[in-house]
Design an enzyme around this catalytic site. Structure first.
Site, PDB file in Angstrom:
ATOM      1  N   HIS A 168      24.166  86.116  24.754  1.00 34.34           N
ATOM      2  CA  HIS A 168      22.995  85.259  24.902  1.00 34.34           C
ATOM      3  C   HIS A 168      23.352  83.836  24.503  1.00 34.34           C
ATOM      4  CE1 HIS A 168      18.936  83.587  23.614  1.00 34.34           C
ATOM      5  NE2 HIS A 168      18.806  83.838  24.886  1.00 34.34           N
ATOM      6  N   HIS A 169      23.046  82.880  25.393  1.00 31.96           N
ATOM      7  CA  HIS A 169      23.268  81.458  25.138  1.00 31.96           C
ATOM      8  C   HIS A 169      21.957  80.712  25.313  1.00 31.96           C
ATOM      9  CE1 HIS A 169      27.771  81.813  26.535  1.00 31.96           C
ATOM     10  NE2 HIS A 169      27.583  82.276  25.307  1.00 31.96           N
ATOM     11  N   GLU A 205      14.435  79.865  32.203  1.00 38.64           N
ATOM     12  CA  GLU A 205      13.909  78.493  32.201  1.00 38.64           C
ATOM     13  C   GLU A 205      14.689  77.554  33.120  1.00 38.64           C
ATOM     14  OE1 GLU A 205      12.790  80.699  28.820  1.00 38.64           O
ATOM     15  OE2 GLU A 205      14.742  79.727  28.894  1.00 38.64           O
ATOM     16  N   GLU A 240      14.867  83.898  35.447  1.00 38.85           N
ATOM     17  CA  GLU A 240      13.478  84.038  35.019  1.00 38.85           C
ATOM     18  C   GLU A 240      12.635  83.121  35.908  1.00 38.85           C
ATOM     19  OE1 GLU A 240      11.044  83.878  30.836  1.00 38.85           O
ATOM     20  OE2 GLU A 240      12.305  82.187  31.400  1.00 38.85           O
ATOM     21  N   GLU A 254       7.267  88.406  28.683  1.00 40.99           N
ATOM     22  CA  GLU A 254       7.121  87.853  27.339  1.00 40.99           C
ATOM     23  C   GLU A 254       5.727  87.283  27.109  1.00 40.99           C
ATOM     24  OE1 GLU A 254      10.072  84.847  26.887  1.00 40.99           O
ATOM     25  OE2 GLU A 254       9.233  83.543  28.444  1.00 40.99           O
TER      26      GLU A 254
END
Length: 688
Positions: A399-400, A470, A488, A494
């Protein structure tokens, strides 16, 4: 608007569409589109307004018109079908401005499902470098259509879709703009693409773009008096809409049209307008089903950060000497629990968020240097977890989170990808929460679009797949760069923990957001009451449990997450069996029922198998779905396991009521199945 007598016309291969291209008396290019004898787009303007130089909007003469027809097929690396047909008639119109000696070519491709067109600027002495002030493309609609729209924004698509007539957009805009980490709306009538429309006579129209490369993202500014959608490009920090050098092209502008809603979902036009893959070897690109240390942080049960400190700088803190907060989820022992669950249920990977230093002081601070993407927290043993996961046949997804600091991400990208190679991580979820740094740039501007593609192509050098959150909405680039395995770019699951998505949300997204490519929607939430994980959070998931299963079929993605916690799945293992069984790559797809905003039912055939999976989702009204199994192979018997809403199921009052039953079905079978409000059903159909 008057036009010259001479016009170029083009028909689609099936002759259902007719395109007309004209020049007005002052040399302005226009086009119009007719479907089955009725106008889809009335006379609409073409061209670009340039900065500090005469524009490419009028003063043209036509110097050539070249036609050709293409009928070919290609096989995607992953996808909804095994083979895609690319069949179109093309018209390439070359326009010259005698006053400036500049040349612009407009290339039109007319398919059986609609129109794609783009601007092309050949290398030429009179037009080398130029700045776009605004693209002047229009989509002149034939009336006040029903629309499924999002507020026009330079930074986010994370809004609830509004369903209204176009004439109502202005009055509904203010209440439709809800808070987000970064947002810049641009007009009281501005809307985003993909834009889904429905005419009063039942014709469906979808407007989007394809192959968004080295260009600014397209939005639409509605003239609500004349129902004309005007192109509106995302600006850069100086307010310019694009910096181009010839030879260059714009993205394709796409108009998908059908009198059957399901045909919009089945269209492959956006993919067909992208180039074939740039990679010679794609064997390392594999669809992924995964679990992750994520939902517990989203709900507030756990935290991304290791401490509760504030105002920290990574180069001046020794994490081994600070007190942990005790809620950090990405710790070695806890991640091993997820790895064990994934191995037990034959899932491919585990996503771990919050593993790296810096999470205490990142959100909304406009910090240039937030994360280095290589340094783990003291309680995350990267070597041991790598050994443990691979011993069990499970990958870990890196994850970044860039926090919008794109220059910082590019600074650390190479060592971060090298770290992934060292430990066998073959996929990364990246994030761009917050305002873009350098300040003044936007998520959907040309500068950031180039950054996103740079991250994808650099990842490919390391045989790494990318799931960008994003980032800009997809435009079919996954055909050209198939390691872009997910995005996404919309309001995902979420938000169910932030107040909820509307019950019709997942009956709309396939008609809008998914037109350009798959979404990492993160379905599979079985515990729909967020308070079960965090008593302070009263939000709930606007879905029944059965519909959460259906989303694995209706919300197509080669990257699918079982998003809930293992402790919850262990209470519903009979229902979880569908998540374990459902593929993430397909040989065939049939849309059985569809109406945007109301319901979707889709059947898909697993890659390399004879097994089919069906998903059906509906809105808050509930309905009875009626389908045929005529997609099955004649003469064969199948066992159908149906996961349906149970007695009294309702997304608000009784979401966990479900029932499982088995039937023998053939290609002649029919099914009538009740779907509760906010509900649906899922079916696995296995050869006997």
């Amino acid at each position: 608007m008057a036009t010259l007598a001479r016009a170029e016309e083009l028909q689609s291969p099936d002759k259902q569409f007719t395109l007309s291209v004209n020049l007005t008396p002052d040399g302005a290019p226009t086009y119009s589109l007719v479907y089955k004898g009725k106008p889809v787009l009335k006379t609409s303007q073409l061209g670009l307004e340039l900065k500090n130089t005469p524009s490419l909007t009028n003063g043209f003469v036509q110097t050539s018109a070249v036609r050709k027809s293409i009928d070919e097929s290609w096989n995607p690396v992953w996808g909804e079908v095994k083979t895609i047909r690319n069949h179109y008639n093309e018209l390439a119109v070359t326009l010259t401005q005698p006053a400036t000696k500049r040349v612009m070519l407009v290339r039109f491709r007319l398919f059986d499902d609609g129109l794609g067109f783009r601007y092309e600027f050949p290398r030429q002495p009179e037009l080398g470098y130029f700045v776009v002030k605004e693209e002047k493309t229009q989509f002149a609609l034939a009336g006040d259509h029903k629309a499924f729209w999002l507020p026009g924004d330079y930074d986010t698509q994370e809004y609830s879709t509004v369903t209204s007539n176009l004439s109502q957009v202005r009055g509904l805009m203010k209440q439709s703009v809800t808070d987000n980490a970064s947002q810049h709306t641009f007009s009281p009538t501005g809307v985003q693409t993909p834009l889904m429309l429905k005419r009063p006579d039942g014709v469906y129209i979808n407007i989007h773009e394809a192959a968004l490369i080295d260009y600014s993202t397209l939005s639409l500014d509605l003239d609500d008096q004349n129902f004309i959608l005007n192109a509106h490009l995302t600006p850069d920090a100086e307010g310019n809409k694009g910096n181009l050098q010839t030879p260059s092209t714009s993205p394709w502008r796409t108009v998908i049209v059908s009198d059957r809603a399901g045909a919009i979902l089945e269209s492959k036009m956006v993919l067909n307008l992208n180039e074939p893959t740039k990679y010679k070897d794609t064997s390392w690109i594999k669809p992924v089903k995964y679990v992750g240390v994520w939902w517990e942080m989203i709900t507030g049960k756990s935290s991304w950060s290791y401490t509760d400190m504030e105002n920290i700088k990574l180069d001046s803190i020794d994490y081994s000497k600070v007190k942990p907060n005790g809620t950090h989820a990405a710790n070695t022992a806890h991640v091993k629990e997820y790895i064990d669950f994934a191995a037990q249920h034959k899932l491919d990977a585990v996503l771990v968020e919050g593993w790296n230093t810096g999470w205490e002081d990142w959100f909304g601070k406009h910090k240039e240097y937030v994360f280095d993407f290589v340094t783990p927290y003291p309680d995350f043993d990267i070597e041991e977890l790598n050994r443990y996961a691979h011993a069990k046949g499970v990958n870990i997804i890196m994850h970044h989170e860039t926090s919008g600091s794109s220059r910082n991400y590019e600074r650390f990208m190479e060592p971060a990808y090298q770290l992934m190679n060292k430990y066998g991580y073959n996929a990364v979820k990246s994030g761009y929460v917050g305002d873009i740094l350098p300040l003044g740039e936007y998520h959907y501007g040309q500068w950031m679009n180039n950054h996103y593609l740079y991250a994808i192509t650099e990842a490919a050098k390391h045989r790494i797949m990318v799931n960008a959150h994003e980032a800009v909405r997809p435009t079919g680039l996954a055909r050209t760069y198939p390691n872009l395995i997910g995005n996404e770019a919309a309001r995902g699951t979420e938000y169910e923990a932030f107040g909820g998505n509307n019950a019709d949300h997942t009956t709309i997204l396939p008609f809008t957001r998914l037109i350009g490519g798959p979404m990492d929607y993160t379905p599979g939430i079985f515990q729909t009451r967020i308070s079960a994980y965090n008593p302070k959070n009263t939000s709930f998931v606007h879905s029944t449990l059965a519909r959460q299963l259906a989303l694995y079929v209706t919300m197509y993605s080669p990257l699918q997450m079982a998003a809930d916690l293992p402790e919850t799945y262990n209470k519903f293992l009979d229902a979880f069996q569908f998540i374990e069984d459902v593929p993430v790559d397909w040989d065939d797809t049939h849309v059985l029922e569809a109406e945007p905003g109301d319901y979707i039912t889709i059947a898909r055939k697993g890659k390399g198998t004879g097994n089919w999976f069906v998903g059906s989702t509906c809105d808050e009204q509930g309905r009875t779905s009626t389908i045929k199994f005529d997609f099955l192979k004649p003469g064969k018997k199948y066992e159908a396991t149906i996961y349906a809403d149970g007695k009294g199921a309702h997304y608000e009052t009784n979401p966990q009521a479900y029932a499982i039953r088995k039937l023998t079905v053939t290609s002649k079978s029919k099914l009538s199945q009740y779907c509760a409000p906010g509900g649906g059903y899922a079916i696995s159909v296995v050869e006997k």
